[in-house]
Motif scaffolding. Structure first.
Motif, PDB file in Angstrom:
ATOM      1  N   ASP A  45      47.756 -93.773 -28.366  1.00  0.00           N
ATOM      2  CA  ASP A  45      46.489 -94.434 -28.019  1.00  0.00           C
ATOM      3  C   ASP A  45      46.536 -95.949 -28.183  1.00  0.00           C
ATOM      4  O   ASP A  45      45.552 -96.583 -28.534  1.00  0.00           O
ATOM      5  N   ASP A 105      39.639 -86.110 -29.524  1.00  0.00           N
ATOM      6  CA  ASP A 105      40.903 -85.412 -29.211  1.00  0.00           C
ATOM      7  C   ASP A 105      41.910 -85.488 -30.360  1.00  0.00           C
ATOM      8  O   ASP A 105      42.944 -84.817 -30.325  1.00  0.00           O
ATOM      9  N   HIS A 106      41.609 -86.273 -31.403  1.00  0.00           N
ATOM     10  CA  HIS A 106      42.522 -86.422 -32.545  1.00  0.00           C
ATOM     11  C   HIS A 106      41.947 -85.824 -33.831  1.00  0.00           C
ATOM     12  O   HIS A 106      42.623 -85.843 -34.861  1.00  0.00           O
ATOM     13  N   HIS A 143      44.702 -97.302 -22.777  1.00  0.00           N
ATOM     14  CA  HIS A 143      46.023 -96.710 -23.049  1.00  0.00           C
ATOM     15  C   HIS A 143      47.095 -97.448 -22.243  1.00  0.00           C
ATOM     16  O   HIS A 143      46.839 -97.859 -21.113  1.00  0.00           O
ATOM     17  N   HIS A 154      50.841 -88.345 -24.982  1.00  0.00           N
ATOM     18  CA  HIS A 154      49.439 -88.604 -24.586  1.00  0.00           C
ATOM     19  C   HIS A 154      49.365 -88.776 -23.067  1.00  0.00           C
ATOM     20  O   HIS A 154      48.894 -89.785 -22.535  1.00  0.00           O
ATOM     21  N   HIS A 186      43.244 -92.315 -35.534  1.00  0.00           N
ATOM     22  CA  HIS A 186      41.901 -92.845 -35.314  1.00  0.00           C
ATOM     23  C   HIS A 186      40.949 -91.665 -35.170  1.00  0.00           C
ATOM     24  O   HIS A 186      41.373 -90.510 -35.246  1.00  0.00           O
TER      25      HIS A 186
HETATM   26 ZN   LIG Z   1      43.597 -89.864 -27.657  1.00  0.00          ZN
END
Ligand SMILES: [Zn+2]
Length: 253
Positions: free
Chosen positions: A170, A78-79, A201, A223, A74
């Motif tokens: 996620d 952070d990704h 989450h 994560h 996604h």
């Molecule tokens: Zn994340």
């Protein structure tokens, strides 16, 4: 197939800048977590799932010199925010294949407009090839990869199944019809943020319930927030065949 955990931390990483939380101050290398990502390698192929802000350091740590593509779960920062650091790969290999949902490409095109533009490109700017992922199997290298759809609060996210390995991060909600795609796994990787519930989450309890439904041979949790606790303490309390992932862990499937 070889899996390298490039990062296993939640969005701020561990330690968090300026934090005095005991887990952030831990000297155990297993308590230091870069932003979440994995390297998936088989035969002559090397794919990265997500490229967060620690991408450069992660490629150096894992000594990666060539990639066949980046597959996105996604668009959250952070990704994705390491995308500029595909430059060394682009200089060696040419356009880098990116696999993502159409909505994720829209977000990337906005943030990294200079990468996606076709006109008057500044010298040294990398180029990419876009491969749109829908909720149906697609080819990565010589392998059919199956997306697994879930919700991250209200945002659609993809996990991915490569043969008998699946990587889901996620996730907060996964429909039973998607869980069906996860039968007979040797290894499942799934997110487990912390002990207390969270809006977007799985917490530890929800991750363990999910694992009971999927029934993989082994599971690694990722994560992870500092609020989950010290690696060694949490690991001791986990059920058999469930492990906390940590940065630089490698597993062979
Ligand atoms: Zn994340």
């Amino acid at each position: 197939m070889k899996i390298t955990f490039l990062g296993t931390g939640t969005s701020q990483g561990i330690p968090i800048i300026g934090s005095n939380h005991p887990v952030c101050l831990s000297n155990n290398p297993k308590d230091k977590r870069l932003r979440v990502s994995v390297l998936v390698e088989w035969e002559k192929y090397t794919f990265v799932i997500d490229c967060g802000p620690d991408f450069r350091q992660q490629m150096l740590n894992a000594k990666v010199s060539r990639i066949d593509g980046i597959i996105f779960t996604h668009e959250h920062a952070d990704h994705t925010m390491g995308l500029d650091d595909i430059r060394p790969f682009f200089f060696r290999q040419g356009d880098i294949p990116l696999y993502a949902h159409q909505r994720v490409f829209k977000a990337l095109e906005k943030r990294f407009d200079y990468i996606f533009t076709t006109e008057n490109k500044y010298p040294g700017v990398p180029s990419v090839t876009k491969i749109e992922v829908k909720n149906e199997p697609f080819l990565a290298g010589n392998l059919n990869v199956t997306p697994i759809e879930g919700l991250h609060y209200k945002l659609q996210v993809f996990g991915y199944r490569f043969h008998n390995f699946a990587y889901l991060t996620d996730m907060k909600t996964v429909e039973d019809s998607e869980i069906e795609k996860l039968q007979n796994l040797d290894v499942l990787v799934v997110n487990a943020l912390r002990i207390k519930p969270h809006m977007s989450h799985f917490n530890l309890e929800e991750a363990l319930e999910f694992i009971k439904k999927v029934k993989p041979k082994r599971t690694y949790l990722t994560h992870i927030s500092h609020l989950l606790g010290f690696h060694d303490d949490v690991q001791q309390k986990l059920p058999e065949n469930v492990f906390l992932a940590y940065d630089n862990l490698q597993i062979t499937i």
